[in-house]
Every structure is written in C-alpha cells, then in structure tokens.
Design an enzyme around this catalytic site. Structure first.
Site, PDB file in Angstrom:
ATOM      1  CG  ASN A  67      -2.035  -1.119   0.978  1.00  5.49           C
ATOM      2  OD1 ASN A  67      -2.149  -1.685  -0.111  1.00  5.49           O
ATOM      3  ND2 ASN A  67      -2.754  -1.449   2.026  1.00  5.49           N
ATOM      4  CB  CYS A  92     -14.435  -5.450  -3.072  1.00  6.90           C
ATOM      5  SG  CYS A  92     -13.893  -4.725  -1.529  1.00  6.90           S
ATOM      6  NE  ARG A 112     -12.383  -0.358  -0.346  1.00  4.82           N
ATOM      7  CZ  ARG A 112     -11.336  -1.156  -0.593  1.00  4.82           C
ATOM      8  NH1 ARG A 112     -11.546  -2.430  -0.815  1.00  4.82           N
ATOM      9  NH2 ARG A 112     -10.114  -0.666  -0.649  1.00  4.82           N
ATOM     10  CG  ASP A 159      -5.845  -3.407   5.494  1.00  3.01           C
ATOM     11  OD1 ASP A 159      -5.048  -2.705   4.853  1.00  3.01           O
ATOM     12  OD2 ASP A 159      -7.078  -3.355   5.338  1.00  3.01           O
TER      13      ASP A 159
HETATM   14  C1  EPZ Z   1      -6.507   1.752   1.604  1.00  2.82           C
HETATM   15  O1  EPZ Z   1      -7.706   1.600   0.872  1.00  2.82           O
HETATM   16  C2  EPZ Z   1      -5.819   0.395   1.545  1.00  2.82           C
HETATM   17  N1  EPZ Z   1      -5.518   0.061   0.162  1.00  2.82           N
HETATM   18  C3  EPZ Z   1      -6.733  -0.674   2.156  1.00  2.82           C
HETATM   19  O2  EPZ Z   1      -6.015  -1.910   2.156  1.00  2.82           O
HETATM   20  C4  EPZ Z   1      -7.049  -0.293   3.594  1.00  2.82           C
HETATM   21  O3  EPZ Z   1      -7.975  -1.221   4.117  1.00  2.82           O
HETATM   22  C5  EPZ Z   1      -7.652   1.112   3.645  1.00  2.82           C
HETATM   23  O4  EPZ Z   1      -6.773   2.063   2.990  1.00  2.82           O
HETATM   24  C6  EPZ Z   1      -7.882   1.579   5.074  1.00  2.82           C
HETATM   25  O5  EPZ Z   1      -6.682   1.590   5.775  1.00  2.82           O
HETATM   26  C7  EPZ Z   1      -4.462   0.661  -0.431  1.00  2.82           C
HETATM   27  O6  EPZ Z   1      -3.780   1.483   0.148  1.00  2.82           O
HETATM   28  C8  EPZ Z   1      -4.186   0.251  -1.845  1.00  2.82           C
HETATM   29  P1  EPZ Z   1      -9.997   4.473   2.463  1.00  2.82           P
HETATM   30  P2  EPZ Z   1      -8.614   2.916   0.518  1.00  2.82           P
HETATM   31  O7  EPZ Z   1     -10.232   5.417   1.351  1.00  2.82           O
HETATM   32  O8  EPZ Z   1      -7.744   4.071   0.250  1.00  2.82           O
HETATM   33  C9  EPZ Z   1     -14.707   5.131   2.755  1.00  2.82           C
HETATM   34  C10 EPZ Z   1      -5.616  -4.178   1.735  1.00  2.82           C
HETATM   35  O9  EPZ Z   1      -6.078  -5.199   2.238  1.00  2.82           O
HETATM   36  N2  EPZ Z   1     -14.508   6.039   1.613  1.00  2.82           N
HETATM   37  O10 EPZ Z   1      -9.170   4.931   3.638  1.00  2.82           O
HETATM   38  O11 EPZ Z   1      -9.602   2.505  -0.490  1.00  2.82           O
HETATM   39  C11 EPZ Z   1     -14.500   3.677   2.337  1.00  2.82           C
HETATM   40  O12 EPZ Z   1     -15.701   3.137   1.829  1.00  2.82           O
HETATM   41  C12 EPZ Z   1      -6.522  -3.007   1.381  1.00  2.82           C
HETATM   42  O13 EPZ Z   1      -4.400  -3.985   1.500  1.00  2.82           O
HETATM   43  C13 EPZ Z   1     -15.595   6.793   1.149  1.00  2.82           C
HETATM   44  O14 EPZ Z   1     -16.696   6.709   1.677  1.00  2.82           O
HETATM   45  O15 EPZ Z   1      -9.346   3.124   1.924  1.00  2.82           O
HETATM   46  C14 EPZ Z   1     -14.076   3.009   3.617  1.00  2.82           C
HETATM   47  O16 EPZ Z   1     -15.230   2.668   4.356  1.00  2.82           O
HETATM   48  C15 EPZ Z   1      -7.978  -3.348   1.669  1.00  2.82           C
HETATM   49  N3  EPZ Z   1     -15.407   7.618   0.092  1.00  2.82           N
HETATM   50  C16 EPZ Z   1     -13.312   4.104   4.362  1.00  2.82           C
HETATM   51  O17 EPZ Z   1     -13.685   5.355   3.728  1.00  2.82           O
HETATM   52  C17 EPZ Z   1     -14.177   7.740  -0.531  1.00  2.82           C
HETATM   53  O18 EPZ Z   1     -14.058   8.528  -1.493  1.00  2.82           O
HETATM   54  C18 EPZ Z   1     -11.791   3.955   4.295  1.00  2.82           C
HETATM   55  O19 EPZ Z   1     -11.429   3.934   2.948  1.00  2.82           O
HETATM   56  C19 EPZ Z   1     -13.101   6.974  -0.050  1.00  2.82           C
HETATM   57  C20 EPZ Z   1     -13.280   6.141   1.031  1.00  2.82           C
END
Ligand code: EPZ
Length: 428
Positions: free
Chosen positions: A29, A122, A127, A315
């Site tokens: 990540n 997913c 997401r 995670d």
């Molecule tokens: C990153 O995903 C990681 N992936 C994820 O790891 C990790 O679980 C996540 O951060 C949280 O730490 C990478 O870095 C490639 P978020 P990301 O935006 O950026 C909501 C793994 O197993 N949200 O912080 O997609 C979302 O639905 C993966 O390695 C919105 O509502 O996570 C979630 O509930 C899985 N609108 C929460 O925020 C948005 O525009 C956190 O998502 C963006 C996010």
C-alpha cells in the site's frame, strides 16, 4: 499452470508451533501510490524492495497501457514515464485493479485529463470514491460521470483548501498527487495519517515536491512547475508483519521479524501483549529493527476497535480475530472502517470457531484446538485469516484460494513454511 482452473489449494496440518525468522516484504500500500506518482515526472524512476504481488503486476500493466515503460525484476521496479501518452484506463483494468483510482490525480496533473470507471464495491464494502472526486473538483477538475464511466478534465489544477469528511487513505493520496503540480498552495485537512501516506509524501519530496504536515492530519502542498524522477527503497509491509505475528499468536512458538519498523506497529503490538505474547523490540526504526515475539499461552481475550491510523488497522482485523478464535477467552472486535468486513470471521465456523456477528461487532469465544476445516478465501486479508485458523486446528485443513492471497502476499505459504508451518500447496 496451463489450463488450470486458477485455484490454489493449501493443505495445512495444524498444531505446529511456529519458530524462525522472517524478513518482511515491501509495503503493497506504499508501492501502489508511488507507482502512480512516478507518472508525474518525465524520466525513469526506480523503486526497490517492491513485492512480487499481483497488484503490482496489474498496476504495472495499466501504467504500460498509458504509454510508459515498466521493468519489474528481482523486487526492483523501473518506471519511465517520459512516453506517457494515454489518458484512458480501460474498464477491464479498473475491474481487476481498484487502486487504479490512484491514477486520477497524477493523470490530471500531468496530462490534464483521464477517462476511467467507478471501481465498484468488493466483499468488504462499497468502496466509493466520492471524496477523491470532491477534492479534485475543488482543485478545478471538471468531472463528468454517468455512474459508471468517469471523464475528468483540468487544463490546470489550482491550490485549494479541502477538509476530508473521513481520513481516506486513497483520497488523501490522490489529492496530494494532484496538488504537487497545481498552481498555488493546497491545504488538506482531516487527512489520513497512515505510514504509506507519509511514505508517498517523502517519495514526492524526493521528486522535488513541496509538501509538509503528513502524519499530522493537515498536509500543505505548494505547487511547483516540474517534478523529477527519483530512486526509492520501499518500507516494510506492516500488514504482512501483523499477519505473521497473528499466525504465531494462534500457533504458539517464537518468531523474529525484520524488515519492518516496529514504530508503525504500535497498536497491533499492544494488542499482542494483551493477548499474552512476549514482545521484544530491537531498534524502533531503521533497517536493523527487529521484533521478537514468544507466545507460550493461548491468546487471552481482547477488545479491538479498528480505525484510521494510528488506530488498530482494519487490514489486521481478520487475522487477529482468527487468532482469538483459538484463544482462551472471549473477545470483541468492532470494525469501524468498512461496513462488511466480517466475511472471513463468519467462515471461521468451518473450523468450529464460536463467532457471532451483530452489525459492526463480532464476539468470539475462543476454543482450542480448532477443528480441521475446508473453506474458500473471501478476500485478501480474509484468506490470511483462514490460514491462521488452520494453524490452530487439530488435523488437516484445506483452504482454496482464487488469487486473493497473491494480491498482497508474495508467497504466504513459503513464508509460513519458513516459520515451521506444515503447509503443502498445489494449483488446480
Ligand atoms: C486503503 O484503501 C488500503 N488500500 C486498504 O487496504 C485499507 O484497508 C484502507 O486504505 C484503510 O486503511 C491501499 O492502500 C491500496 P480508504 P482505501 O479510502 O484508500 C470510505 C488491503 O487489504 N470512503 O481509507 O480505499 C470507504 O468506503 C486493502 O491492503 C468513502 O466513503 O481506503 C471506507 O469505508 C484493503 N469515500 C473508508 O472510507 C471515498 O471517497 C476507508 O477507505 C473513499 C473512502
């Protein structure tokens, strides 16, 4: 594997305590956003300690489709973005690679436009990427979307002040990558503080970007005219480290982990101590840091709420929950980041685990040993959790995986065998 059905089968003979040392792979990540950021400079950027995982190969393919040269061999990734010519990320690529959304910021900055698709949900949640689109719009991007395809255009991006409704990792990363070449200053508030975000900011600074405040939740970026290629060594993957520590907690034994800085694992290490693990840290940071863990009891029950960094990482929820399924007490896990991340917890029933899920909370009544079971991995980290449970089962378990595990673990079977686990694998 020719003509196989793309199924990897893990046969795990449980109840073997883990012993040994393991060097942790580079952080998935951190690498993925840095691959996107490489597109911001004409010339060849080199990133080392890159894990050979599916997500990196998929992102490399997308970057090639955009006209860049990409070489990836022996954990060294070379991206030459001089020839960047494309601005379309195919629907097929997006479907395979949710993190392609991280290309929105760099492509808008470098090429002034990007056509892509909503990544879709997913198994762990919907997401959405609304925060990504909102912050890019606030910087002057025009984004048309019909709920499926997205067309974003910006002759120039402008500095802005934007407050994230939630400290989204990806949206913070996209915003920073859009701001580094924007005209003026951008102030981002309520940003994600994950170590991978800080690593991206350091990477961009090494390219000539003017960024400050990562780790504080408020990131300020002064746009510059041009960025330059760089060389970087990726930090160790804290989620992989936490996975192997949870495996040792479930199986008992004594392991040593190198290649990751304990300072970014504070919450998981605190939980492991509460579970009864003996933890010794040699060097909190830097390349010589080591984590030694001994587990001579069944994991004691704990209470964990996942949350944005520096909280307990979502995670690691599934793998710690699996370890507690073989524990000696009752545990409560509350998942606050995703709305549906208990699929793996429910599949632990295949190992006789006593897990009940109510909305965002799972209650686990530990039992040991677990029963040998048969299960299919639901997702990347959920798959690791099933392996952790199998290590604590009295007999031969079979876990089937349709490519989830190799998205984030270079070779989890190899690594667990290095630690003494009795795991055989085959492809079907
Ligand atoms: C990153 O995903 C990681 N992936 C994820 O790891 C990790 O679980 C996540 O951060 C949280 O730490 C990478 O870095 C490639 P978020 P990301 O935006 O950026 C909501 C793994 O197993 N949200 O912080 O997609 C979302 O639905 C993966 O390695 C919105 O509502 O996570 C979630 O509930 C899985 N609108 C929460 O925020 C948005 O525009 C956190 O998502 C963006 C996010």
């Amino acid at each position: 594997m020719c003509g196989g059905i793309g199924l990897r089968i893990f046969k795990v003979q449980g109840l073997k305590p883990l012993h040994g040392k393991i060097k942790i792979q580079g952080a998935k990540n951190a690498v993925l956003p840095m691959m996107a950021a490489s597109l911001l400079a004409e010339g060849r950027t080199e990133i080392r300690n890159v894990p050979e995982i599916t997500d990196v190969f998929l992102m490399a393919e997308i970057v090639r489709e955009l006209g860049c040269q990409v070489e990836f061999r022996d954990n060294v990734l070379k991206i030459n973005a001089f020839g960047l010519s494309g601005t379309v990320i195919s629907e097929k690529s997006v479907g395979k690679m949710r993190s392609s959304s991280l290309l929105l910021g760099p492509l808008l900055s470098r090429a002034g436009e990007v056509t892509t698709w909503y990544p879709g949900g997913c198994v762990i949640g919907k997401r959405p990427i609304d925060y990504h689109l909102d912050v890019l719009r606030s910087m002057g991007a025009e984004i048309l979307d019909d709920g499926g395809m997205l067309i974003a255009k910006a002759k120039k991006l402008y500095g802005t002040t934007f407050r994230f409704p939630y400290p989204s990792v990806g949206a913070t990363e996209n915003a920073v990558m859009a701001a580094v070449l924007a005209s003026g200053t951008t102030k981002l508030v309520n940003c994600a503080k994950e170590p991978e975000v800080a690593e991206l900011c350091g990477f961009l600074r090494s390219m000539g970007a003017k960024i400050s405040g990562e780790r504080t939740g408020i990131i300020t970026v002064d746009g510059v005219e041009k960025l330059f290629p760089t060389n970087h060594v990726t930090a160790g993957d804290r989620i992989c480290a936490g996975t192997y520590l949870a495996a040792a907690a479930a199986s008992g034994g004594k392991i040593e982990i190198t290649g990751v800085e304990p300072v970014i694992l504070v919450e998981p290490l605190k939980s492991l101590r509460k579970m009864g693990a003996g933890i010794r840290i040699f060097g909190a940071a830097g390349p010589k840091a080591r984590i030694c863990m001994a587990m001579e009891q069944r994991p004691a029950g704990i209470e964990i709420d996942t949350g944005p960094y520096p909280g307990f990482p979502t995670d690691l929820q599934s793998v710690f929950l699996a370890a507690e399924a073989a524990g000696s007490g009752e545990s409560r896990f509350r998942e606050t980041v995703y709305e549906a991340r208990f699929e793996a917890a429910m599949r632990l029933a295949a190992f006789g685990a006593d897990v009940s899920v109510q909305k965002d909370t799972a209650i686990i009544k530990g039992r040991y040993p677990l029963l040998p079971g048969i299960a299919e991995t639901p997702d990347l980290r959920g798959g690791a959790a099933l392996l952790v449970a199998a290590l604590a089962a009295d007999g031969l378990s079979v876990i089937a995986d349709r490519g989830h595990l190799s998205r984030g673990y270079e070779d989890i079977g190899r690594d667990l065998r290095k630690l003494g686990a009795d795991i055989e694998e085959c492809e079907l």
